[in-house]
Scaffold this motif. Structure first.
Motif, PDB file in Angstrom:
ATOM      1  N   MET A   1       0.840  -1.185   0.000  1.00  0.00           N
ATOM      2  CA  MET A   1       0.000   0.000   0.000  1.00  0.00           C
ATOM      3  C   MET A   1       0.884   1.246   0.000  1.00  0.00           C
ATOM      4  SD  MET A   1      -3.249   0.720   2.269  1.00  0.00           S
ATOM      5  CE  MET A   1      -4.326   1.957   1.696  1.00  0.00           C
ATOM      6  N   THR A   2       0.560   2.179  -0.826  1.00  0.00           N
ATOM      7  CA  THR A   2       1.339   3.395  -0.957  1.00  0.00           C
ATOM      8  C   THR A   2       1.076   4.323   0.221  1.00  0.00           C
ATOM      9  OG1 THR A   2       1.143   3.230  -3.345  1.00  0.00           O
ATOM     10  CG2 THR A   2       1.805   5.351  -2.463  1.00  0.00           C
ATOM     11  N   ASN A   3       2.143   4.916   0.729  1.00  0.00           N
ATOM     12  CA  ASN A   3       2.044   5.880   1.809  1.00  0.00           C
ATOM     13  C   ASN A   3       1.320   7.121   1.292  1.00  0.00           C
ATOM     14  OD1 ASN A   3       2.501   7.897   3.714  1.00  0.00           O
ATOM     15  ND2 ASN A   3       4.571   7.205   4.166  1.00  0.00           N
ATOM     16  N   PRO A   4       0.160   7.463   1.867  1.00  0.00           N
ATOM     17  CA  PRO A   4      -0.595   8.615   1.372  1.00  0.00           C
ATOM     18  C   PRO A   4       0.153   9.941   1.533  1.00  0.00           C
ATOM     19  CG  PRO A   4      -1.632   7.695   3.343  1.00  0.00           C
ATOM     20  CD  PRO A   4      -0.510   6.775   2.953  1.00  0.00           C
ATOM     21  N   LYS A   5       1.134  10.004   2.418  1.00  0.00           N
ATOM     22  CA  LYS A   5       1.930  11.223   2.575  1.00  0.00           C
ATOM     23  C   LYS A   5       2.847  11.446   1.376  1.00  0.00           C
ATOM     24  CE  LYS A   5       1.990  11.056   7.599  1.00  0.00           C
ATOM     25  NZ  LYS A   5       2.837  10.891   8.793  1.00  0.00           N
ATOM     26  N   LEU A   6       3.175  10.389   0.655  1.00  0.00           N
ATOM     27  CA  LEU A   6       4.050  10.491  -0.512  1.00  0.00           C
ATOM     28  C   LEU A   6       3.284  10.704  -1.805  1.00  0.00           C
ATOM     29  CD1 LEU A   6       6.522   7.533   0.171  1.00  0.00           C
ATOM     30  CD2 LEU A   6       6.913   9.970   0.566  1.00  0.00           C
ATOM     31  N   ARG A   7       2.058  10.227  -1.836  1.00  0.00           N
ATOM     32  CA  ARG A   7       1.293  10.170  -3.087  1.00  0.00           C
ATOM     33  C   ARG A   7       0.695  11.522  -3.432  1.00  0.00           C
ATOM     34  NH1 ARG A   7      -0.986   5.236  -5.753  1.00  0.00           N
ATOM     35  NH2 ARG A   7      -1.135   6.075  -7.847  1.00  0.00           N
ATOM     36  N   ASP A   8       1.105  12.041  -4.576  1.00  0.00           N
ATOM     37  CA  ASP A   8       0.500  13.242  -5.139  1.00  0.00           C
ATOM     38  C   ASP A   8       0.763  13.234  -6.641  1.00  0.00           C
ATOM     39  OD1 ASP A   8       3.122  14.229  -5.589  1.00  0.00           O
ATOM     40  OD2 ASP A   8       3.058  15.574  -3.863  1.00  0.00           O
ATOM     41  N   ALA A   9       0.277  14.234  -7.340  1.00  0.00           N
ATOM     42  CA  ALA A   9       0.400  14.261  -8.799  1.00  0.00           C
ATOM     43  C   ALA A   9       1.854  14.302  -9.249  1.00  0.00           C
ATOM     44  CB  ALA A   9      -0.371  15.452  -9.374  1.00  0.00           C
ATOM     45  N   PHE A  10       2.709  15.041  -8.527  1.00  0.00           N
ATOM     46  CA  PHE A  10       4.116  15.127  -8.907  1.00  0.00           C
ATOM     47  C   PHE A  10       4.822  13.785  -8.726  1.00  0.00           C
ATOM     48  CE2 PHE A  10       3.946  19.827  -7.518  1.00  0.00           C
ATOM     49  CZ  PHE A  10       3.457  20.224  -8.751  1.00  0.00           C
ATOM     50  N   SER A  11       4.544  13.124  -7.608  1.00  0.00           N
ATOM     51  CA  SER A  11       5.155  11.813  -7.366  1.00  0.00           C
ATOM     52  C   SER A  11       4.648  10.780  -8.360  1.00  0.00           C
ATOM     53  CB  SER A  11       4.872  11.353  -5.929  1.00  0.00           C
ATOM     54  OG  SER A  11       5.486  12.224  -5.009  1.00  0.00           O
ATOM     55  N   ASP A  12       3.358  10.848  -8.678  1.00  0.00           N
ATOM     56  CA  ASP A  12       2.807   9.950  -9.704  1.00  0.00           C
ATOM     57  C   ASP A  12       3.513  10.173 -11.043  1.00  0.00           C
ATOM     58  OD1 ASP A  12       1.011   8.853  -7.911  1.00  0.00           O
ATOM     59  OD2 ASP A  12      -0.763   9.821  -8.786  1.00  0.00           O
ATOM     60  N   GLN A  13       3.750  11.430 -11.394  1.00  0.00           N
ATOM     61  CA  GLN A  13       4.439  11.748 -12.639  1.00  0.00           C
ATOM     62  C   GLN A  13       5.858  11.171 -12.646  1.00  0.00           C
ATOM     63  OE1 GLN A  13       4.565  15.730 -15.114  1.00  0.00           O
ATOM     64  NE2 GLN A  13       5.942  15.917 -13.351  1.00  0.00           N
ATOM     65  N   LEU A  14       6.563  11.291 -11.526  1.00  0.00           N
ATOM     66  CA  LEU A  14       7.906  10.741 -11.423  1.00  0.00           C
ATOM     67  C   LEU A  14       7.883   9.221 -11.593  1.00  0.00           C
ATOM     68  CD1 LEU A  14      10.943  10.966 -10.866  1.00  0.00           C
ATOM     69  CD2 LEU A  14      10.384  10.851  -8.413  1.00  0.00           C
ATOM     70  N   CYS A  15       6.972   8.561 -10.925  1.00  0.00           N
ATOM     71  CA  CYS A  15       6.872   7.101 -11.045  1.00  0.00           C
ATOM     72  C   CYS A  15       6.542   6.690 -12.475  1.00  0.00           C
ATOM     73  CB  CYS A  15       5.831   6.565 -10.066  1.00  0.00           C
ATOM     74  SG  CYS A  15       6.344   6.680  -8.339  1.00  0.00           S
ATOM     75  N   GLN A  16       5.644   7.411 -13.116  1.00  0.00           N
ATOM     76  CA  GLN A  16       5.311   7.109 -14.515  1.00  0.00           C
ATOM     77  C   GLN A  16       6.525   7.323 -15.416  1.00  0.00           C
ATOM     78  OE1 GLN A  16       2.625   5.652 -15.792  1.00  0.00           O
ATOM     79  NE2 GLN A  16       1.743   5.509 -13.751  1.00  0.00           N
ATOM     80  N   ALA A  17       7.321   8.345 -15.124  1.00  0.00           N
ATOM     81  CA  ALA A  17       8.530   8.597 -15.909  1.00  0.00           C
ATOM     82  C   ALA A  17       9.508   7.440 -15.780  1.00  0.00           C
ATOM     83  CB  ALA A  17       9.185   9.902 -15.455  1.00  0.00           C
ATOM     84  N   VAL A  18       9.704   6.942 -14.563  1.00  0.00           N
ATOM     85  CA  VAL A  18      10.614   5.812 -14.350  1.00  0.00           C
ATOM     86  C   VAL A  18      10.098   4.583 -15.088  1.00  0.00           C
ATOM     87  CG1 VAL A  18      11.554   4.234 -12.614  1.00  0.00           C
ATOM     88  CG2 VAL A  18      11.548   6.702 -12.184  1.00  0.00           C
ATOM     89  N   LEU A  19       8.807   4.350 -15.025  1.00  0.00           N
ATOM     90  CA  LEU A  19       8.230   3.195 -15.722  1.00  0.00           C
ATOM     91  C   LEU A  19       8.343   3.305 -17.240  1.00  0.00           C
ATOM     92  CD1 LEU A  19       5.029   2.630 -13.563  1.00  0.00           C
ATOM     93  CD2 LEU A  19       7.041   1.143 -13.704  1.00  0.00           C
ATOM     94  N   ALA A  20       8.462   4.518 -17.755  1.00  0.00           N
ATOM     95  CA  ALA A  20       8.565   4.718 -19.203  1.00  0.00           C
ATOM     96  C   ALA A  20       9.974   4.463 -19.734  1.00  0.00           C
ATOM     97  CB  ALA A  20       8.120   6.136 -19.567  1.00  0.00           C
ATOM     98  N   LEU A  21      10.959   4.395 -18.850  1.00  0.00           N
ATOM     99  CA  LEU A  21      12.337   4.147 -19.284  1.00  0.00           C
ATOM    100  C   LEU A  21      12.465   2.708 -19.784  1.00  0.00           C
ATOM    101  CD1 LEU A  21      14.062   5.924 -16.297  1.00  0.00           C
ATOM    102  CD2 LEU A  21      13.900   6.771 -18.656  1.00  0.00           C
ATOM    103  N   GLU A  22      13.187   2.533 -20.880  1.00  0.00           N
ATOM    104  CA  GLU A  22      13.251   1.218 -21.510  1.00  0.00           C
ATOM    105  C   GLU A  22      14.611   0.544 -21.449  1.00  0.00           C
ATOM    106  OE1 GLU A  22      11.670   1.613 -25.449  1.00  0.00           O
ATOM    107  OE2 GLU A  22       9.672   2.156 -24.723  1.00  0.00           O
ATOM    108  N   THR A  23      15.676   1.300 -21.272  1.00  0.00           N
ATOM    109  CA  THR A  23      17.010   0.704 -21.276  1.00  0.00           C
ATOM    110  C   THR A  23      17.828   1.278 -20.118  1.00  0.00           C
ATOM    111  OG1 THR A  23      18.031   2.393 -22.665  1.00  0.00           O
ATOM    112  CG2 THR A  23      16.969   0.524 -23.808  1.00  0.00           C
TER     113      THR A  23
END
Length: 98
Positions: free
Chosen positions: A1-23
């Motif tokens: 479960m994600t810590n609600p203190k960490l979760r916001d739109a900016f953090s979501d964007q960062l996580c999505q950016a990391v997931l988009a990396l391919e190499t």
């Protein structure tokens, strides 16, 4: 479960950016831009500390190999034992038996 203190739109964007990396090279490009060299070295060191703790190494071994302080080792150990299991998840995926 994600810590609600960490979760916001900016953090979501960062996580999505990391997931988009391919190499690995793309990861280096991104992390070189988003982190200082010291920040990236600290993140890398913590992951190695976690791996070594999980493999049963002593604090002395970990200090000798990584240069991490005992405070950093203790913090990583606390996360391994009581954290969100992020280290365990990634270490299992990186080092699962073939």
């Amino acid at each position: 479960m994600t810590n609600p203190k960490l979760r916001d739109a900016f953090s979501d964007q960062l996580c999505q950016a990391v997931l988009a990396l391919e190499t690995v090279d793309e990861c280096y490009q991104f992390f070189e831009d988003i982190c200082t060299v010291s920040e990236l070295k600290a993140l890398s060191q913590r992951l190695e500390v976690a791996r070594m703790l999980q493999d049963g190494h002593t604090y002395d071994d970990i200090v000798a190999r990584t240069g991490a302080s005992t405070a950093t080792i203790s913090r990583v150990k606390r996360c391994l034992n009581y954290g969100a299991d992020g280290y365990k998840l990634i270490l299992t995926r990186l080092y699962k038996e073939a």
